[in-house]
Design a protein around this motif. Structure first.
Motif, short mmCIF file in Angstrom:
data_model
loop_
_atom_site.label_atom_id
_atom_site.label_comp_id
_atom_site.label_asym_id
_atom_site.label_seq_id
_atom_site.Cartn_x
_atom_site.Cartn_y
_atom_site.Cartn_z
N TYR A 74 0.87 -1.17 0.00
CA TYR A 74 0.00 0.00 0.00
C TYR A 74 0.91 1.22 0.00
CZ TYR A 74 -2.99 3.80 1.32
OH TYR A 74 -3.64 5.00 1.32
N ARG A 129 5.55 2.28 -3.15
CA ARG A 129 5.46 1.68 -4.49
C ARG A 129 6.86 1.52 -5.08
NH1 ARG A 129 3.00 5.55 -8.16
NH2 ARG A 129 5.13 6.21 -8.43
N ARG A 161 -1.39 -4.16 -5.37
CA ARG A 161 -1.62 -3.11 -4.38
C ARG A 161 -2.94 -3.37 -3.68
NH1 ARG A 161 -4.23 1.78 -7.58
NH2 ARG A 161 -4.69 0.68 -9.50
N MET A 173 -0.29 4.88 -10.15
CA MET A 173 -0.43 3.43 -10.01
C MET A 173 -1.49 2.89 -10.96
SD MET A 173 0.18 2.55 -6.01
CE MET A 173 -0.63 3.95 -5.27
#
Length: 154
Positions: free
Chosen positions: A41, A48, A70, A92
């Motif tokens: 997360y 990330r 994720r 993302m």
């Protein structure tokens, strides 16, 4: 046979290996790749980037494949906007990092009781002030099943 003080013994030679009748070459099966899920997360994109580094590390091992997943965002868009986190969420999405589906993961692990989590969260001022440094601590867990959360609680 004797030479000085040493006895020389002739050992029987090993028999030759058996001859194969067929000369067909059967290649060894290719090693099966192992999938390693890197579930993360990231609000602002920092985690990330760490997850991508872990994925690269996993992928550097022969036969291993790192797969990024994720966890779903739970904060409303308005809150993310006030936090300045909408851009990272959009990145993302653009990268195509799939959202983890708990039904697709091989196991389910529990979590500590909400009351215990609230208690630990309330100790944040002690941690920020380093007032817990050097203090001994211990913990124990209890569950009724093998995967009932003792591995994550600790």
């Amino acid at each position: 046979m004797k030479r000085g003080n040493l006895a020389v013994v002739s050992l029987p030679s090993h028999p030759p290996p058996p001859q194969r009748r067929d000369r067909t070459f059967i290649p060894a099966p290719a090693p099966r790749s192992v999938r390693i899920y890197v579930v993360f997360y990231s609000t602002y994109g920092h985690v990330r980037r760490l997850a991508r580094a872990v994925q690269r590390g996993v992928g550097s091992m022969p036969g291993a494949l790192g797969i990024l997943l994720r966890v779903p965002e739970t904060l409303p868009g308005a809150v993310l906007a006030r936090m300045g986190a909408l851009e990272a969420a959009a990145e993302m999405d653009a990268e195509g990092i799939p959202v983890a589906d708990p039904g697709g993961l091989p196991a389910r692990y529990g979590a500590m009781a909400a009351q215990m989590q609230a208690f630990f969260d309330s100790t944040a001022p002690f941690c920020r002030g380093h007032r817990l440094a050097g203090k001994p601590a211990g913990l124990f867990v209890s569950t009724g099943t093998q995967c009932g959360s003792q591995e994550t609680n600790a």
